[in-house]
Design a protein around this motif. Sequence first.
Motif, PDB file in Angstrom:
ATOM      1  N   SER A  67       0.826  -1.218   0.000  1.00 32.96           N
ATOM      2  CA  SER A  67       0.000   0.000   0.000  1.00 32.96           C
ATOM      3  C   SER A  67       0.860   1.269   0.000  1.00 32.96           C
ATOM      4  O   SER A  67       0.327   2.362   0.166  1.00 32.96           O
ATOM      5  N   ALA A  70       0.447   3.523   3.052  1.00 30.16           N
ATOM      6  CA  ALA A  70      -0.851   4.128   3.374  1.00 30.16           C
ATOM      7  C   ALA A  70      -1.553   3.399   4.528  1.00 30.16           C
ATOM      8  O   ALA A  70      -2.275   4.012   5.307  1.00 30.16           O
ATOM      9  N   THR A  72       0.011   1.738   6.969  1.00 28.91           N
ATOM     10  CA  THR A  72       0.904   1.578   8.109  1.00 28.91           C
ATOM     11  C   THR A  72       0.318   2.085   9.433  1.00 28.91           C
ATOM     12  O   THR A  72       0.419   1.386  10.450  1.00 28.91           O
TER      13      THR A  72
END
Length: 166
Positions: A67, A70, A72
Amino acid sequence: MSQDTPGSIQLSSLKGNEGFQGRMSDIKDRFDGIRTKRVIAYIIDLACIAGITLVATIAAFILGVLSFGALTPILSLALALIPIAYHTLTIGSAKNATIGMQIMGVEVVLEDGRGPDYLMAFFHSGLFYATMALTSTLILLVSLFNDKGKLLHDYLTSSTVRLRED
């Protein structure tokens, strides 16, 4: 005045034998060696939580990379909630015990003898971790001052950990 009248206050819960009918020796037997069993059960649970966290961390890392970072923040929050989720899902289950507790032969029960539901298990585990964090584990000394080995979060949730009935 053994009859319950509307608006009366029952003081029977002050005896400390809630949820258990029997002789005092039977009650004592239900809590014999409970402190040691709780400590060993928690060590086993820490190993289980570490294994779950390891697998979840690898999955979170892969998802974070895929991702482009994004996900995290939310994955980090999910990793932090693993211990509470573990305790909530296992204590709130039909066995009323974590994996470590099951191995050590103990269970969590409420004062009336019922097992905790998932909401009560969530409060129980949340209060455990909150009191541990706030007192640097010194809160564990509370168990030395009562016969049942109860901790602060046990008192706050009206629960106790006892030897399992087989």
